[in-house]
Design an enzyme around this catalytic site. Sequence first.
Site, PDB file in Angstrom:
ATOM      1  N   ASP A   1       3.716  74.147 125.628  1.00  0.00           N
ATOM      2  CA  ASP A   1       3.970  72.730 124.935  1.00  0.00           C
ATOM      3  C   ASP A   1       4.840  71.741 125.591  1.00  0.00           C
ATOM      4  OD1 ASP A   1       2.413  74.064 123.162  1.00  0.00           O
ATOM      5  OD2 ASP A   1       4.018  74.070 121.493  1.00  0.00           O
TER       6      ASP A   1
ATOM      7  N   ASP B   1       3.330  80.362 116.934  1.00  0.00           N
ATOM      8  CA  ASP B   1       2.172  79.939 117.434  1.00  0.00           C
ATOM      9  C   ASP B   1       1.581  80.417 119.076  1.00  0.00           C
ATOM     10  OD1 ASP B   1       3.291  77.404 118.054  1.00  0.00           O
ATOM     11  OD2 ASP B   1       1.373  76.576 118.515  1.00  0.00           O
ATOM     12  N   HIS B   2       2.900  80.792 119.643  1.00  0.00           N
ATOM     13  CA  HIS B   2       2.898  81.228 121.032  1.00  0.00           C
ATOM     14  C   HIS B   2       3.181  82.522 121.234  1.00  0.00           C
ATOM     15  CE1 HIS B   2       2.467  76.885 122.615  1.00  0.00           C
ATOM     16  NE2 HIS B   2       2.927  76.879 121.171  1.00  0.00           N
TER      17      HIS B   2
ATOM     18  N   HIS C   1       7.585  79.880 125.466  1.00  0.00           N
ATOM     19  CA  HIS C   1       8.650  79.440 124.383  1.00  0.00           C
ATOM     20  C   HIS C   1       8.459  80.457 122.984  1.00  0.00           C
ATOM     21  CE1 HIS C   1       5.728  76.578 123.183  1.00  0.00           C
ATOM     22  NE2 HIS C   1       6.358  76.321 122.034  1.00  0.00           N
TER      23      HIS C   1
ATOM     24  N   HIS D   1       8.191  79.572 119.690  1.00  0.00           N
ATOM     25  CA  HIS D   1       7.468  79.243 118.554  1.00  0.00           C
ATOM     26  C   HIS D   1       6.160  80.389 118.191  1.00  0.00           C
ATOM     27  CE1 HIS D   1       8.781  74.806 119.307  1.00  0.00           C
ATOM     28  NE2 HIS D   1       9.582  75.375 118.658  1.00  0.00           N
TER      29      HIS D   1
ATOM     30  N   HIS E   1      -2.423  73.302 124.095  1.00  0.00           N
ATOM     31  CA  HIS E   1      -3.098  72.945 122.784  1.00  0.00           C
ATOM     32  C   HIS E   1      -4.126  71.924 123.161  1.00  0.00           C
ATOM     33  CE1 HIS E   1      -0.141  74.526 119.377  1.00  0.00           C
ATOM     34  NE2 HIS E   1       0.603  74.262 120.409  1.00  0.00           N
TER      35      HIS E   1
ATOM     36  N   HIS F   1      10.959  70.617 124.868  1.00  0.00           N
ATOM     37  CA  HIS F   1      10.376  71.250 123.392  1.00  0.00           C
ATOM     38  C   HIS F   1      11.144  72.236 122.908  1.00  0.00           C
ATOM     39  CE1 HIS F   1       7.044  71.942 120.997  1.00  0.00           C
ATOM     40  NE2 HIS F   1       7.008  73.385 121.184  1.00  0.00           N
TER      41      HIS F   1
HETATM   42 FE    FE Z   1       2.478  75.156 119.989  1.00  0.00          FE
HETATM   43 ZN    ZN Z   2       5.582  75.018 120.592  1.00  0.00          ZN
END
Ligand code: FE
Ligand code: ZN
Length: 260
Positions: free
Chosen positions: A126, A57-58, A53, A55, A164, A109
């Site tokens: 996530d 942090d990905h 996805h 975001h 995570h 998410h």
């Molecule tokens: Fe994340």
């Molecule tokens: Zn995420």
Amino acid sequence: MFEVSFIPAFKDNYIWLLTRGKRAVVVDPGDAAPVIARLEADGLTLEGILITHHHADHQGGIAELTARWQAEIYAPVVESITGCTRPLSGGELIEVLGETVAVLAVPGHTRGHLAYSVPGALFCGDTLFGAGCGRLFEGTPEQMSASLDQIAALPDDTLIYCAHEYTGMNLRFALAIEPDNAALQARVAKVAALRAAGRPSVPLTLAEEKATNPFLRCEVPAVVDAGLRHAAQTGEDPDLTVNRKKASIFKFIRSWRNTF
Ligand code: FE
Ligand code: ZN
């Protein structure tokens, strides 16, 4: 089959590294630096990037990685992903390091969230976490509940590679929901020992999630009761229609988790 290991990133992200000989693919490289360090140390060539996805942090490491290696970028078509070369919407079969990987649409998410499945393993970003699940940023409780159902239908011994390390925190909440669940109590002790030893609690096994993760247990009486208690506090009416009850309980458990 490819081998799987992890590259830790940020505070609690896992970037999954798939290797076959010197060929490599990474899942959700939010940060390029630790990936580059690992690929160089092991003399690996990056040939693909799987994105679950959008975001940061990905996907934050994509540009730096593709400046160095020519890699296919598999990602959700409906989300904005740097350099995507293989847009996916779920239902496709792709080939990764010689293995056929099934692409699953698991919205909730985010609206285009994907998971990548091979026999025995699932990379789910996530969506499902140890004893928990992702927040609903873009999707509805009904969508996330259906996405979790899809994951729960995989074989019990499937290893779940989530993005995570949230298991310890999530277990505190799970225990508040089901204080009398013996499997959950045992898991709390097990995860505390792993974390104290500096070891990850992932990959997860689907069997253990089914036994301890409240978000996969929205039909278990203790979880239903907890959901109804939270619904009463919010003043909202749960929808107890037979085929909507599970998603409705999920909704109240998920919103309770946000304020726990
Ligand atoms: Fe994340
Ligand atoms: Zn995420």
